[in-house]
Design a protein around this motif. Structure first.
Motif, PDB file in Angstrom:
ATOM      1  N   GLU A 173     -38.459  12.017 -14.141  1.00 35.99           N
ATOM      2  CA  GLU A 173     -37.147  11.969 -13.469  1.00 35.99           C
ATOM      3  C   GLU A 173     -36.133  11.119 -14.220  1.00 35.99           C
ATOM      4  OE1 GLU A 173     -39.885  10.570 -11.976  1.00 35.99           O
ATOM      5  OE2 GLU A 173     -40.590  12.376 -10.931  1.00 35.99           O
ATOM      6  N   ARG A 175     -33.394   9.881 -16.759  1.00 32.28           N
ATOM      7  CA  ARG A 175     -32.356  10.621 -17.485  1.00 32.28           C
ATOM      8  C   ARG A 175     -31.548   9.683 -18.366  1.00 32.28           C
ATOM      9  NH1 ARG A 175     -35.061  13.888 -15.795  1.00 32.28           N
ATOM     10  NH2 ARG A 175     -34.641  15.718 -14.519  1.00 32.28           N
ATOM     11  N   THR A 290     -31.638   8.100 -13.064  1.00 34.94           N
ATOM     12  CA  THR A 290     -32.671   9.058 -12.678  1.00 34.94           C
ATOM     13  C   THR A 290     -32.006  10.368 -12.246  1.00 34.94           C
ATOM     14  OG1 THR A 290     -32.656   8.092 -10.488  1.00 34.94           O
ATOM     15  CG2 THR A 290     -34.424   7.367 -11.960  1.00 34.94           C
ATOM     16  N   GLU A 291     -32.827  11.380 -12.098  1.00 33.67           N
ATOM     17  CA  GLU A 291     -32.371  12.718 -11.715  1.00 33.67           C
ATOM     18  C   GLU A 291     -31.405  12.659 -10.524  1.00 33.67           C
ATOM     19  OE1 GLU A 291     -35.697  15.002 -10.417  1.00 33.67           O
ATOM     20  OE2 GLU A 291     -34.792  16.893 -11.047  1.00 33.67           O
ATOM     21  N   ALA A 294     -27.898  11.634 -11.801  1.00 31.89           N
ATOM     22  CA  ALA A 294     -27.427  12.159 -13.096  1.00 31.89           C
ATOM     23  C   ALA A 294     -26.174  13.019 -12.954  1.00 31.89           C
ATOM     24  CB  ALA A 294     -28.536  12.929 -13.791  1.00 31.89           C
ATOM     25  N   VAL A 309     -26.847  15.483 -20.677  1.00 29.18           N
ATOM     26  CA  VAL A 309     -27.878  14.824 -19.870  1.00 29.18           C
ATOM     27  C   VAL A 309     -29.237  15.128 -20.497  1.00 29.18           C
ATOM     28  CG1 VAL A 309     -28.913  14.592 -17.589  1.00 29.18           C
ATOM     29  CG2 VAL A 309     -26.458  15.042 -17.796  1.00 29.18           C
ATOM     30  N   ASP A 310     -29.971  14.067 -20.828  1.00 33.65           N
ATOM     31  CA  ASP A 310     -31.254  14.261 -21.500  1.00 33.65           C
ATOM     32  C   ASP A 310     -32.395  13.620 -20.702  1.00 33.65           C
ATOM     33  OD1 ASP A 310     -33.029  15.038 -23.563  1.00 33.65           O
ATOM     34  OD2 ASP A 310     -31.407  14.818 -25.021  1.00 33.65           O
ATOM     35  N   ARG A 311     -33.607  13.890 -21.114  1.00 33.89           N
ATOM     36  CA  ARG A 311     -34.807  13.444 -20.374  1.00 33.89           C
ATOM     37  C   ARG A 311     -35.914  13.062 -21.352  1.00 33.89           C
ATOM     38  NH1 ARG A 311     -35.437  18.052 -16.732  1.00 33.89           N
ATOM     39  NH2 ARG A 311     -33.287  18.505 -17.250  1.00 33.89           N
TER      40      ARG A 311
END
Ligand code: DP6
Length: 323
Positions: A173, A175, A290-291, A294, A309-311
């Motif tokens: 989750e 980001r 976090t998600e 984001a 937006v990256d993970r």
């Protein structure tokens, strides 16, 4: 032999800034980062015995000058280890724009280390691949293992290695909301900046403070604790930039926009949108969140520039090979 590899860029929560003057990219402090799943370099390396020089193409353009030299020197190291002199054709491309504030040398040298080791037949495990990548760029060592990674400080190869703290699946989750407020090339490279760090009166204080902060970041990753991770990341980015700004001559990578974004991130946090900034050697801002937050952050920050937006992402790997 033709081999294609892929590696992620990474964003550091604890920054690598300053290294040993004798070369070899031995960091003077531990650094901790996460790989970025959507910022990728893909590299194809083909050995070609008829070539007199390496042929290096980066993002579709033949490389010249410093970039070509840095890459060839890296390939020389692989050839030296393999005991061969065969030159290579190299094609490397990023799926993220150059000058976007996302370090392409990290993903670039991680992908190249894996490709060169394979193509030249040097049998290296993950530790040694990260050591090899480190010779190209310190932060590249951290793009070799998957997920959340720590590069240890070290005076010798044995210590200066990047190892996984947790796989990317540990905290899916998390980001990184990347605000690209400027795409102009940085005036002073990180390589030169590492040397300047020693001239800052703040540098000894930073080196003394990092171990405790790194410990908080390790615990925050383990516990998936955004607040602790975010607070430590902001502190560390400010500490590194304080060193940069007080180097002689000073390094001021921020623009007015950078400062505006910092204030905006703090303002949003007061409203319950939990994001924490970190900034590399450039003006662009990464917001760790976090998600859950984001999208709100992406919307609220879009007036400052393009927002990606990256993970958490995987490690460097071979994706195709043929002989
Ligand atoms: C500020 O020497 O790895 O990004 O080779 O230019 O990518 P490049 O830099 P490198 O230094 C990285 C400096 C940093 C902090 C970090 O990523 O730890």
């Amino acid at each position: 032999m033709r081999v294609t590899t892929r590696a992620c860029a990474n964003i550091a929560f604890i920054k690598y800034w300053g290294n040993r003057p004798e070369g070899g990219n031995f960091p003077l402090n531990p650094s901790i980062s996460m790989n970025l799943a959507d910022c990728l370099t893909t590299t194809t390396l083909q050995l070609e015995s008829s070539l007199k020089e390496d042929s290096i193409v980066i993002n579709g353009t033949p490389a010249a000058g410093k970039a070509a030299l840095r890459t060839s020197k890296f390939l020389d190291e692989a050839r030296h280890r393999a005991g061969v002199s065969t030159k290579a054709i190299l094609h490397s491309s990023n799926n993220f724009p150059t000058g976007s504030g996302i370090a392409s040398s990290a993903s670039g040298f991680a992908a190249l280390a894996v490709a060169a080791a394979r193509a030249y037949g040097i049998n290296l495990g993950t530790d040694d691949l990260s050591r090899l990548a480190r010779l190209g760029s310190g932060s590249a060592a951290r793009s070799v293992p998957a997920g959340f990674v720590e590069l240890a400080e070290g005076r010798a190869n044995e210590q200066a290695v990047a190892r996984q703290l947790a796989p990317e699946t540990h905290w899916p989750e998390l980001r990184d909301v990347i605000v690209i407020c400027s795409t102009s090339e940085k005036a002073i490279s990180s390589a030169d900046g590492h040397h300047l760090a020693h001239s800052s009166e703040m540098y000894p204080a930073r080196l003394a403070a990092v171990p405790e902060r790194a410990e908080r970041v390790r615990a925050a990753i383990k516990d998936r604790d955004l607040k602790t991770l975010g607070e430590a990341s902001e502190e560390d980015a400010l500490s590194m930039h304080a060193v940069m700004m007080t180097s002689i001559p000073p390094l001021l990578y921020w623009t007015a926009r950078t400062v505006e974004i910092i204030h905006k991130v703090w303002e949003l946090r007061k409203k319950g949108i939990m994001g924490y900034f970190t900034i590399d050697a450039g003006p662009n801002v990464h917001v760790i969140t976090t998600e859950e937050f984001a999208q709100s952050l992406q919307k609220a920050l879009s007036s400052f520039g393009e927002v990606r937006v990256d993970r958490p992402g995987p490690g460097a790997a071979i994706i195709e090979e043929s002989t």
